[in-house]
Write a protein that holds these residues in place. Structure first.
Motif, short mmCIF file in Angstrom:
data_model
loop_
_atom_site.label_atom_id
_atom_site.label_comp_id
_atom_site.label_asym_id
_atom_site.label_seq_id
_atom_site.Cartn_x
_atom_site.Cartn_y
_atom_site.Cartn_z
N GLU A 43 4.57 2.12 6.23
CA GLU A 43 5.61 2.07 7.25
C GLU A 43 5.22 2.96 8.41
OE1 GLU A 43 8.81 5.21 5.84
OE2 GLU A 43 8.51 3.69 4.29
N LEU A 44 6.17 3.23 9.30
CA LEU A 44 5.87 3.98 10.52
C LEU A 44 5.18 5.30 10.22
CD1 LEU A 44 6.09 4.30 13.58
CD2 LEU A 44 8.38 5.26 13.25
N ARG A 52 1.65 4.53 8.88
CA ARG A 52 0.93 3.44 9.55
C ARG A 52 -0.49 3.84 9.93
NH1 ARG A 52 3.86 1.31 14.76
NH2 ARG A 52 5.43 0.69 13.22
N THR A 59 -3.98 2.10 8.66
CA THR A 59 -5.00 1.59 9.57
C THR A 59 -6.37 2.17 9.25
OG1 THR A 59 -3.33 1.40 11.31
CG2 THR A 59 -5.63 1.31 12.01
N GLU A 107 6.01 -2.55 6.09
CA GLU A 107 6.65 -3.00 7.33
C GLU A 107 5.84 -4.14 7.93
OE1 GLU A 107 6.61 -0.06 10.36
OE2 GLU A 107 4.44 -0.06 10.52
N SER A 108 6.48 -4.91 8.81
CA SER A 108 5.82 -6.07 9.39
C SER A 108 4.59 -5.68 10.21
CB SER A 108 6.80 -6.86 10.27
OG SER A 108 7.33 -6.04 11.31
N HIS A 109 4.64 -4.51 10.86
CA HIS A 109 3.49 -4.09 11.68
C HIS A 109 2.25 -3.89 10.80
CE1 HIS A 109 1.65 -2.33 15.32
NE2 HIS A 109 1.00 -1.56 14.46
N CYS A 110 2.43 -3.23 9.66
CA CYS A 110 1.29 -3.02 8.76
C CYS A 110 0.82 -4.34 8.17
CB CYS A 110 1.68 -2.04 7.65
SG CYS A 110 1.82 -0.32 8.21
N TRP A 157 0.94 -7.19 9.71
CA TRP A 157 0.17 -7.80 10.80
C TRP A 157 -1.23 -7.18 10.88
CZ3 TRP A 157 0.37 -12.11 13.20
CH2 TRP A 157 1.57 -12.74 13.47
N LEU A 158 -1.32 -5.87 10.69
CA LEU A 158 -2.62 -5.20 10.73
C LEU A 158 -3.56 -5.77 9.67
CD1 LEU A 158 -1.61 -1.44 11.22
CD2 LEU A 158 -2.82 -2.89 12.86
#
Length: 275
Positions: free
Chosen positions: A185-186, A189, A193, A222-225, A227-228
């Motif tokens: 998550e944030l 993150r 990465t 989370e969606s950002h991770c 996507w990564l």
């Protein structure tokens, strides 16, 4: 679980307790006398929902102190303690609960000057109580009170360890990738990465490569991770392969974000209730 940050520990205990109550299990928390009083403990566990207070009133939740549970006469007896646990398990069965989950603060041991090896032998013997999966146990050790030897030994003998912070990420590098547990998550993150970049940096040569990421113990992504991860696979040559082992919930997230359009990405899905 071993800890230093008491606020993080109470977040873990709140999640542990609420999960048990939501599953209609009986929950027993054995706290240290120096810890929060019962009213403050209930406040931390409940988070303003009112459900934990109701569970205490109904008997579904029981709060106790480790001195009375482990040292009723001022001394520790492993045999007596095993009988006590067995009786509590039987009582929960008779009361009709589908399971019993119990958590205990182990600071009674250094307080009573119980030898580390006696504590280790006791913890090993407790394993028999988990044979039929009716009982779920969580014990925690304060790293400022317990010896480094005791904490390190407990990490080895316990089959599962709980991370100190709910939002933390635990990474174990493997030959072709990594096992990633915890929460992506944030707050984690950047670390997530770095894991992907490190795996890419270990590419052995110019030929086709296979990257393997075990995410079965990843509680949240989370969606950002997500996507990564998809972008990481999509950026590789088509002959390369990224294999992700995960549960059904994470599979749904990744497929919803378009993982099916990335031929380099292969999802190996396992039932979340398996094991």
């Amino acid at each position: 679980m071993d800890f230093v940050d008491w606020k993080a520990r109470w977040q873990v205990l709140a999640a542990f307790t609420r999960t048990g109550l939501a599953r209609e299990e009986k929950v027993l928390l054995v706290l240290d006398p120096s810890d929060l009083n019962d009213d403050d403990a209930l406040s931390c566990l409940d988070g303003g929902l009112g459900q934990v207070q109701d569970a205490l009133a109904s008997g579904q939740l029981v709060l106790a102190r480790n001195t009375s549970v482990y040292l009723p006469d001022g001394r520790f007896s492993a045999e007596r303690q095993l009988r006590t646990h067995a009786a509590l398990i039987e009582q929960a069965r008779e009361e009709g609960y589908p399971r019993l989950r119990g958590g205990g603060d182990m600071n009674w041991a250094p307080r009573a000057s119980v030898d580390d090896e006696k504590v280790v032998d006791y913890e090993i013997s407790v394993a028999a109580l988990f044979a039929d999966a009716y009982f779920t146990g969580l014990c925690w050790y304060d790293r400022e009170q317990c010896s480094d030897h005791l904490v390190a030994t407990m990490r080895r003998i316990h089959p599962l360890q709980v991370m100190e912070h709910l939002g933390a990420l635990e990474v174990t590098s493997t030959a072709n990738g990594a096992r990633i547990a915890g929460s992506a998550e944030l707050g984690s993150r950047e670390e997530f990465t770095e894991v992907l970049h490190e795996a890419l940096g270990r590419r052995p040569g110019p030929g086709p490569c296979r990257y393997e990421f075990d995410l079965r113990d990843l509680a949240y992504m989370e969606s950002h991770c997500a996507w990564l991860l998809i972008d990481f696979a999509a950026g590789l040559p088509r002959e390369h392969k990224v294999v992700v082992r995960c549960g059904a919930m994470l599979e749904m997230t990744l497929r919803g974000l378009g993982s099916g359009a990335v031929p380099q990405l292969e999802l190996q899905v396992e039932d979340d209730d398996a094991a």
